[in-house]
Every structure is written in structure tokens, then in C-alpha cells.
Motif scaffolding. Structure first.
Motif, PDB file in Angstrom:
ATOM      1  N   MET A  12     -21.289  35.872  29.931  1.00  0.00           N
ATOM      2  CA  MET A  12     -21.378  35.076  31.164  1.00  0.00           C
ATOM      3  C   MET A  12     -22.272  35.804  32.163  1.00  0.00           C
ATOM      4  O   MET A  12     -21.814  36.290  33.204  1.00  0.00           O
ATOM      5  N   SER A  13     -23.529  35.921  31.822  1.00  0.00           N
ATOM      6  CA  SER A  13     -24.447  36.681  32.674  1.00  0.00           C
ATOM      7  C   SER A  13     -25.888  36.345  32.316  1.00  0.00           C
ATOM      8  O   SER A  13     -26.160  35.612  31.370  1.00  0.00           O
ATOM      9  N   ARG A  14     -26.801  36.966  33.062  1.00  0.00           N
ATOM     10  CA  ARG A  14     -28.215  36.849  32.726  1.00  0.00           C
ATOM     11  C   ARG A  14     -28.510  37.461  31.354  1.00  0.00           C
ATOM     12  O   ARG A  14     -29.637  37.342  30.857  1.00  0.00           O
ATOM     13  N   GLY A  15     -27.532  38.118  30.770  1.00  0.00           N
ATOM     14  CA  GLY A  15     -27.706  38.594  29.402  1.00  0.00           C
ATOM     15  C   GLY A  15     -28.070  37.466  28.455  1.00  0.00           C
ATOM     16  O   GLY A  15     -28.686  37.692  27.411  1.00  0.00           O
ATOM     17  N   ASP A  35     -17.456  44.603  30.040  1.00  0.00           N
ATOM     18  CA  ASP A  35     -16.573  43.872  30.933  1.00  0.00           C
ATOM     19  C   ASP A  35     -17.008  44.176  32.373  1.00  0.00           C
ATOM     20  O   ASP A  35     -17.292  45.327  32.720  1.00  0.00           O
ATOM     21  N   TYR A  36     -17.070  43.122  33.202  1.00  0.00           N
ATOM     22  CA  TYR A  36     -17.558  43.298  34.571  1.00  0.00           C
ATOM     23  C   TYR A  36     -16.787  44.373  35.337  1.00  0.00           C
ATOM     24  O   TYR A  36     -17.370  45.176  36.063  1.00  0.00           O
ATOM     25  N   ALA A  37     -15.465  44.349  35.177  1.00  0.00           N
ATOM     26  CA  ALA A  37     -14.635  45.197  36.037  1.00  0.00           C
ATOM     27  C   ALA A  37     -14.504  46.631  35.529  1.00  0.00           C
ATOM     28  O   ALA A  37     -14.217  47.533  36.305  1.00  0.00           O
ATOM     29  N   THR A  39     -16.003  48.461  31.847  1.00  0.00           N
ATOM     30  CA  THR A  39     -17.055  49.191  31.122  1.00  0.00           C
ATOM     31  C   THR A  39     -18.440  49.104  31.773  1.00  0.00           C
ATOM     32  O   THR A  39     -19.252  50.005  31.630  1.00  0.00           O
ATOM     33  N   MET A  40     -18.684  48.007  32.526  1.00  0.00           N
ATOM     34  CA  MET A  40     -20.011  47.872  33.161  1.00  0.00           C
ATOM     35  C   MET A  40     -20.210  48.911  34.260  1.00  0.00           C
ATOM     36  O   MET A  40     -21.333  49.215  34.648  1.00  0.00           O
ATOM     37  N   LYS A  41     -19.091  49.433  34.771  1.00  0.00           N
ATOM     38  CA  LYS A  41     -19.174  50.427  35.847  1.00  0.00           C
ATOM     39  C   LYS A  41     -18.744  51.815  35.361  1.00  0.00           C
ATOM     40  O   LYS A  41     -18.544  52.726  36.156  1.00  0.00           O
ATOM     41  N   GLY A  42     -18.574  51.943  34.029  1.00  0.00           N
ATOM     42  CA  GLY A  42     -18.153  53.234  33.472  1.00  0.00           C
ATOM     43  C   GLY A  42     -19.339  54.172  33.298  1.00  0.00           C
ATOM     44  O   GLY A  42     -20.498  53.747  33.217  1.00  0.00           O
ATOM     45  N   MET A  51     -27.690  50.806  37.697  1.00  0.00           N
ATOM     46  CA  MET A  51     -27.343  49.646  38.528  1.00  0.00           C
ATOM     47  C   MET A  51     -25.973  49.084  38.139  1.00  0.00           C
ATOM     48  O   MET A  51     -25.379  48.298  38.888  1.00  0.00           O
ATOM     49  N   GLY A  52     -25.496  49.449  36.961  1.00  0.00           N
ATOM     50  CA  GLY A  52     -24.207  48.912  36.519  1.00  0.00           C
ATOM     51  C   GLY A  52     -24.252  47.404  36.342  1.00  0.00           C
ATOM     52  O   GLY A  52     -23.266  46.705  36.556  1.00  0.00           O
ATOM     53  N   LYS A  53     -25.416  46.908  35.930  1.00  0.00           N
ATOM     54  CA  LYS A  53     -25.602  45.472  35.732  1.00  0.00           C
ATOM     55  C   LYS A  53     -26.125  45.208  34.329  1.00  0.00           C
ATOM     56  O   LYS A  53     -26.750  46.086  33.722  1.00  0.00           O
ATOM     57  N   VAL A  54     -25.881  44.012  33.845  1.00  0.00           N
ATOM     58  CA  VAL A  54     -26.428  43.594  32.555  1.00  0.00           C
ATOM     59  C   VAL A  54     -27.451  42.487  32.789  1.00  0.00           C
ATOM     60  O   VAL A  54     -27.380  41.806  33.820  1.00  0.00           O
ATOM     61  N   PRO A  55     -28.379  42.348  31.838  1.00  0.00           N
ATOM     62  CA  PRO A  55     -28.485  43.023  30.550  1.00  0.00           C
ATOM     63  C   PRO A  55     -29.293  44.314  30.623  1.00  0.00           C
ATOM     64  O   PRO A  55     -29.973  44.598  31.607  1.00  0.00           O
ATOM     65  N   ALA A  56     -29.206  45.060  29.495  1.00  0.00           N
ATOM     66  CA  ALA A  56     -30.104  46.187  29.240  1.00  0.00           C
ATOM     67  C   ALA A  56     -30.308  46.246  27.733  1.00  0.00           C
ATOM     68  O   ALA A  56     -29.429  45.829  26.971  1.00  0.00           O
ATOM     69  N   THR A  65     -34.414  47.433  31.455  1.00  0.00           N
ATOM     70  CA  THR A  65     -33.533  46.541  32.202  1.00  0.00           C
ATOM     71  C   THR A  65     -34.431  45.505  32.873  1.00  0.00           C
ATOM     72  O   THR A  65     -35.651  45.575  32.756  1.00  0.00           O
ATOM     73  N   GLU A  66     -33.828  44.574  33.572  1.00  0.00           N
ATOM     74  CA  GLU A  66     -34.529  43.472  34.248  1.00  0.00           C
ATOM     75  C   GLU A  66     -34.981  42.455  33.195  1.00  0.00           C
ATOM     76  O   GLU A  66     -35.850  42.731  32.360  1.00  0.00           O
ATOM     77  N   CYS A  67     -34.397  41.288  33.284  1.00  0.00           N
ATOM     78  CA  CYS A  67     -34.646  40.266  32.256  1.00  0.00           C
ATOM     79  C   CYS A  67     -36.128  39.986  32.023  1.00  0.00           C
ATOM     80  O   CYS A  67     -36.560  39.831  30.881  1.00  0.00           O
ATOM     81  N   ALA A  68     -36.881  39.896  33.088  1.00  0.00           N
ATOM     82  CA  ALA A  68     -38.305  39.574  32.919  1.00  0.00           C
ATOM     83  C   ALA A  68     -39.011  40.701  32.168  1.00  0.00           C
ATOM     84  O   ALA A  68     -39.869  40.450  31.307  1.00  0.00           O
TER      85      ALA A  68
HETATM   86  N1  LIG Z   1     -32.446  41.685  38.283  1.00  0.00           N
HETATM   87  C1  LIG Z   1     -31.509  41.804  37.202  1.00  0.00           C
HETATM   88  C2  LIG Z   1     -30.218  41.172  37.640  1.00  0.00           C
HETATM   89  C3  LIG Z   1     -29.061  41.608  36.773  1.00  0.00           C
HETATM   90  C4  LIG Z   1     -27.734  41.117  37.346  1.00  0.00           C
HETATM   91  O1  LIG Z   1     -27.563  40.943  38.556  1.00  0.00           O
HETATM   92  N2  LIG Z   1     -26.765  40.917  36.450  1.00  0.00           N
HETATM   93  C5  LIG Z   1     -25.446  40.495  36.878  1.00  0.00           C
HETATM   94  C6  LIG Z   1     -24.921  39.448  35.915  1.00  0.00           C
HETATM   95  S1  LIG Z   1     -25.891  37.973  35.900  1.00  0.00           S
HETATM   96  C7  LIG Z   1     -24.491  41.694  36.803  1.00  0.00           C
HETATM   97  O2  LIG Z   1     -24.569  42.463  35.891  1.00  0.00           O
HETATM   98  N3  LIG Z   1     -23.571  41.787  37.752  1.00  0.00           N
HETATM   99  C8  LIG Z   1     -22.530  42.777  37.722  1.00  0.00           C
HETATM  100  C9  LIG Z   1     -22.390  43.536  38.985  1.00  0.00           C
HETATM  101  O3  LIG Z   1     -23.326  43.590  39.784  1.00  0.00           O
HETATM  102  O4  LIG Z   1     -21.334  44.132  39.164  1.00  0.00           O
HETATM  103  C10 LIG Z   1     -32.082  41.146  35.939  1.00  0.00           C
HETATM  104  O5  LIG Z   1     -32.932  40.254  36.059  1.00  0.00           O
HETATM  105  O6  LIG Z   1     -31.725  41.526  34.818  1.00  0.00           O
END
Ligand SMILES: N[C@@H](CCC(=O)N[C@@H](CS)C(=O)NCC(=O)O)C(=O)O
Length: 209
Positions: A12-15, A35-37, A39-42, A51-56, A65-68
Motif C-alpha cells: 500500500m505505497s508508491r512501491g 511495515d509502516y510502524a 520495520t520501515m523505521k528500524g 528517509m525510512g520510506k519505501v520503495p528502495a 530510492t525515489e520512484c522516478a
Molecule cells: N519521493 C519518494 C516518496 C516515498 C514515500 O513518501 N513513500 C511513502 C509511502 S507512499 C512512505 O514510505 N511513507 C512512510 C513514512 O513516511 O513513514 C518516492 O518517490 O519514492
């Protein structure tokens, strides 16, 4: 088969964009569902993406990282898929890939957060205003069948994801040009494979009723 790529995501993400790009590229990959809460911040994942964000993705020891950027990287790293731009396509490919990742993304995000820049602020905001960014995006996706010309390229995965998502969730208007472009993209086998996998993962995450 062990994948050449490790793909970190949550369904459920830009992944979803990166998975579609992976499927288009033909690369073998292993997925790591975060998991958002937790492993993503582990610490383990923050060592991959601080950044603790997905995808990578990790490929041959390199993190992207960064979808584009993931789309552009995969197109070049897996040239057999033929989705990197030709010399003729290159200008539109990069122009609209970056336009979607910058101005469009910012315009849509700000609108969904109920922020609209004043006339003065629009000079500084890279997207100007929402209507302007949307009108220019519409012209771009209706200029030819695909964003860089007559054939599908990896830029369509990213630009197209913005359009598909926007039309589905109402962050972009349902204009004819957007809908027709979205339909061309939804017909891709790689898109369908990626969607099927993410939807299955989402279903697994739902609590049993
Ligand atoms: N600019 C990043 C954005 C990544 C992003 O914001 N991902 C969100 C999910 S759609 C995320 O991981 N959020 C978790 C958080 O920030 O805690 C990209 O294009 O990949």
C-alpha cells in the motif's frame, strides 16, 4: 531464483510504481515487505534508506530510492527490455519524468493537503499552481500515445502511475486524455502482474473476518 535486486516495499505505497518498473525491466528480484510502524523505521532499513520510506531497491551493492530514479535506473541497468529512451525520445522522456516527479507530485500533494500558493508564492513554487500543472500534464500525455512518443518507455511507468493514481483517487480530474492514457497503460502485462502481486499482499494483510 534468487533475485539480482532486493526490493523493499509495502504493497500500500508508491512501491507499486517500483514493482511495475521491475516487472517491465524483466529483472529478477527478491521482495522485502516492510511495515509502516515498525520495520520501515528500524535500524536495518534506515541503513538502506535513511528517509525510512519505501520503495528502495539494492542492485549490485547500490541503493536506489525515489520512484522516478528507480524507473530510470532499471531502464538503463536492464537494456534488454528496450525501455530506455532512444536519442529521439530522450528529451521528452527526461522532461516529463522530472516534471511528474517534481511539479506534478508537489501540485497534487499540496492540493490534497488543502494548500494553494498565493499569486506571489506561485512564482517560487516549481509547479506554479495546480490548474497550470494539470493542464500541462494533460497536453503532455495527449501529444502522442506515450509520454516520449509512439512507443511505451520506462518514463510511462512513472508519469502513468501519477495519472492512474490521480484519476482513481480524484487528485487529478477525470479528463478524457488522462483516462485514455491510463487505459493504454493498464493493458500492459507487466502492470497487471505487479497489480496482482500487490493486491494479493494487501489481501493477506487484511484481518480475517
Ligand atoms: N519521493 C519518494 C516518496 C516515498 C514515500 O513518501 N513513500 C511513502 C509511502 S507512499 C512512505 O514510505 N511513507 C512512510 C513514512 O513516511 O513513514 C518516492 O518517490 O519514492
Amino acid at each position: 531464483m534468487a533475485g539480482a535486486i532486493t526490493f523493499y516495499t509495502n504493497p500500500m505505497s508508491r512501491g507499486q510504481i517500483a514493482r511495475w518498473a521491475l516487472e517491465e525491466s524483466g529483472a529478477a528480484y527478491d521482495e522485502v515487505i516492510l511495515d509502516y510502524a515498525s520495520t520501515m523505521k528500524g535500524a536495518e532499513y534506515l541503513a538502506v534508506n535513511p528517509m525510512g520510506k519505501v520503495p528502495a531497491i539494492v542492485h549490485q551493492g547500490h541503493v536506489v530510492t525515489e520512484c522516478a530514479a528507480i524507473c530510470a535506473y532499471l531502464a538503463e541497468a536492464f537494456p534488454a527490455a528496450g525501455l530506455a529512451p532512444t536519442a529521439e525520445e530522450r528529451a521528452d522522456y527526461y522532461r516529463w519524468l522530472f516534471f511528474a516527479a517534481g511539479p506534478v507530485e508537489q501540485a497534487v500533494t499540496n492540493k490534497s493537503m488543502n494548500f494553494a500558493p498565493t499569486d506571489q508564492q506561485q512564482r517560487m513554487a516549481g509547479y506554479g499552481n495546480y490548474d497550470l500543472a494539470v493542464d500541462v500534464l494533460e497536453k503532455a500525455v495527449t501529444a502522442h500515445p506515450f509520454i516520449a512518443g509512439s512507443r511505451f518507455t520506462m518514463a510511462d511507468v512513472y508519469v502513468g502511475s501519477q495519472v492512474l493514481w490521480g484519476v482513481q483517487f480524484g487528485s487529478l480530474p477525470k479528463r478524457e486524455g488522462f483516462v485514455a492514457y491510463a487505459e493504454r497503460l493498464e493493458a500492459r502485462e507487466a502492470y497487471k502482474r505487479a497489480k496482482t502481486r500487490d493486491n494479493a499482499l494487501i489481501a493477506e494483510m487484511q484481518p480475517a473476518s
